[in-house]
Motif scaffolding. Structure first.
Motif, mmCIF file in Angstrom:
data_model
loop_
_atom_site.group_PDB
_atom_site.id
_atom_site.type_symbol
_atom_site.label_atom_id
_atom_site.label_comp_id
_atom_site.label_asym_id
_atom_site.label_seq_id
_atom_site.Cartn_x
_atom_site.Cartn_y
_atom_site.Cartn_z
ATOM 1 N N ASP A 37 -0.588 -2.578 -6.692
ATOM 2 C CA ASP A 37 -1.877 -3.273 -6.699
ATOM 3 C C ASP A 37 -1.725 -4.667 -6.096
ATOM 4 O OD1 ASP A 37 -3.130 -1.152 -7.933
ATOM 5 O OD2 ASP A 37 -2.732 -1.917 -9.959
ATOM 6 N N ARG A 69 0.832 -1.203 0.000
ATOM 7 C CA ARG A 69 0.000 0.000 0.000
ATOM 8 C C ARG A 69 0.870 1.258 0.000
ATOM 9 N NH1 ARG A 69 -5.124 1.298 -1.199
ATOM 10 N NH2 ARG A 69 -5.919 -0.467 -0.008
ATOM 11 N N GLU A 70 1.931 1.228 0.810
ATOM 12 C CA GLU A 70 2.826 2.379 0.902
ATOM 13 C C GLU A 70 3.457 2.692 -0.448
ATOM 14 O OE1 GLU A 70 7.055 3.560 3.090
ATOM 15 O OE2 GLU A 70 5.926 1.793 3.742
ATOM 16 N N HIS A 71 3.758 1.650 -1.231
ATOM 17 C CA HIS A 71 4.419 1.846 -2.524
ATOM 18 C C HIS A 71 3.436 1.807 -3.695
ATOM 19 C CE1 HIS A 71 7.850 0.851 0.059
ATOM 20 N NE2 HIS A 71 8.582 1.487 -0.835
ATOM 21 N N ARG A 72 2.151 1.939 -3.385
ATOM 22 C CA ARG A 72 1.102 2.033 -4.406
ATOM 23 C C ARG A 72 1.145 0.865 -5.392
ATOM 24 N NH1 ARG A 72 -1.266 7.001 -4.063
ATOM 25 N NH2 ARG A 72 -0.119 8.620 -2.934
#
Length: 484
Positions: free
Chosen positions: A332, A327-330
């Protein structure tokens, strides 16, 4: 035509449009009912001819969904019919239906009689509007059904809505990509990329928006990959979920724990890259930060990554930490839960985790803590009338025994040690809490093992069903075996 001759032929595969067309089913029993149930999905005008029909067929007739010709078969029933199914169970009647149909150049299927049939009804995997049909040309219908069961596990239910989405945008896609090669490339991107992933996550509106953006995008190269966090269960490949099997068959890269069984890894797509990121207690260990870096590296290379974990990724599997990183590094991601080791191993040992007479609660704990001294609440874990399942407890088993007794658990509480639960080499060792560490040492207990503490553990001797019977006490010495 003889059945053996028909089976030797190659049948022409064909999907018939029966919408609004008359189809005759002769017979009113359970077999005819199954045939009608399948035909109702096609929009055909179904007529059933029989002296009597099942209650379910009668309800369809009452609802005007099926018409009924009451009586014995007559040739006049075939007037204006497109397709015929003979399901009377009477070979002489079926022969007459087949002969009369042939004279009128009508296709006829005689149930369980390939020799009299001019078309076969395949076993079907239904992902409407995607339909997969399997046929053995009438040689072995049961084999076709078994193949269908295997195929069912490989194709996600989201393929149907995905196909419908592609149908709605077909003309726009054709106008956007008049060149067939570019269009094929776009469709491959559509069916393998983010749109398909979002459909699997039940995000149909988001998938449609992604498709619209893709139609405006001039660069169709997939810039980033994605991650699927998959629970592999405790070892038996039969415990994989359908979604897990689908994910590992689509993966470009599989980052797997050391505890994932060889049998599960055999199911991974043959051309996928397998990378072991060891998490075996007391053995090889890949730092969590390195696993995070590997996931990101392969995602940036455009790969579909499966992070394959033993048991369930959210039960002592650090799945939460990995999702936080993604999530932190976007990046999927999807999550496919697995059957947790405590549930599966207890079941394979014949141990119910809860029981009305013995345990009204169950607690899961791990013997491995991230921070030294960050122990669980042992007084809570030592409560009576509950089952305690402890993961990764081989190295600290003596300490676990001491703390449970010190916090009030009865030393005579039944325990079970389950080594390699659900695998062919499974061992179950039963005894009492006061002898736990001695039993583990005497039987050279190895990882992966699970500890069950509670009255239900005593049921293993009576309820075991998988593998060898549970072991009790210390194994006999070589001298004892010679004396015997």
């Amino acid at each position: 035509m003889a059945g053996s001759t028909l089976a030797a032929m190659t049948l022409y595969p064909m999907f018939a449009n029966l919408n609004g067309r008359r189809v005759l089913v002769v017979g009113g029993g359970s077999v005819a009912e199954r045939k009608i149930a399948a035909l109702r999905k096609t929009g055909a005008r179904i007529e059933v001819g029989a002296p009597r029909v099942t209650p379910r067929i009668a309800r369809w007739v009452a609802a005007a969904e099926v018409s009924h010709r009451c009586g014995e078969f007559e040739d006049t029933w075939l007037q204006g019919v497109w397709l015929v199914v003979a399901a009377t169970g009477n070979r002489s009647v079926n022969q007459r239906i087949a002969s009369a149909s042939g004279q009128r150049q009508l296709l006829v299927n005689v149930v369980d009689d390939a020799g009299l049939s001019t078309f076969q009804v395949p076993a079907v995997v239904d992902r409407h509007p995607l339909t997969i049909a399997i046929s053995t040309s009438g040689a072995a219908p049961m084999l076709a059904r078994l193949v269908r069961e295997r195929i069912e596990s490989l194709f996600d239910l989201s393929l149907g809505p995905l196909a419908s989405l592609a149908e709605r945008y077909r003309e726009r896609i054709r106008r956007r990509f008049p060149d067939s090669r570019k269009r094929r490339r776009f469709l491959e991107h559509l069916f393998r990329g983010k749109v398909a992933e979002q459909m699997r996550c039940n995000q149909a509106l988001l998938a449609e928006r992604t498709l619209k953006r893709s139609l405006r995008d001039t660069n169709l190269q997939r810039k980033r990959g994605s991650v699927v966090l998959v629970g592999a269960g405790p070892g038996d490949p039969g415990l994989l979920t359908l979604n897990a099997l689908r994910a590992i068959n689509e993966a470009d890269v599989v980052l797997h724990d050391g505890l994932v069984s060889a049998e599960v890894l055999e199911l991974v797509r043959r051309d996928a890259t397998l990378v072991e990121v060891g998490k075996r207690g007391g053995g090889a260990h890949t730092p969590q930060e390195d696993i995070h870096a590997l996931m990101r590296e392969h995602v940036l290379a455009g790969h579909r990554v499966v992070r394959l974990k033993g048991g369930d990724p959210f039960v002592f599997g650090r799945g939460g930490e990995e999702l936080e990183f993604l999530r932190e590094h976007r990046i999927d991601y999807e999550v496919v839960p697995g059957i947790s080791a405590a549930i599966a191993c207890a079941a394979y040992a014949g141990i119910p985790l809860t029981h009305r007479d013995h345990a009204q609660a169950v607690a899961f704990a791990t013997a491995q803590c991230r921070t030294p001294g960050a122990d669980p609440d042992w007084s809570s874990l030592a409560r009576q009338n509950q089952t305690l399942a402890i993961y990764m407890g081989v190295s600290g088993i003596a300490r676990t025994q001491h703390l449970l007794i010190a916090h009030g658990r009865d030393p005579n509480t039944p325990v079970a040690l389950i080594e390699n639960g659900s695998r062919p080499e499974q061992r179950v060792i039963c005894g009492m809490l006061c002898e736990l560490s001695r039993l583990a040492a005497a039987h050279s207990l190895q990882s992966p093992s699970l500890l069950i503490v509670g009255e239900v553990a005593g049921l293993a001797n009576r309820l075991h069903w998988y593998g060898q019977a549970p072991l009790t006490g210390a194994p006999a010495s070589s001298a004892d075996r010679r004396a015997a």
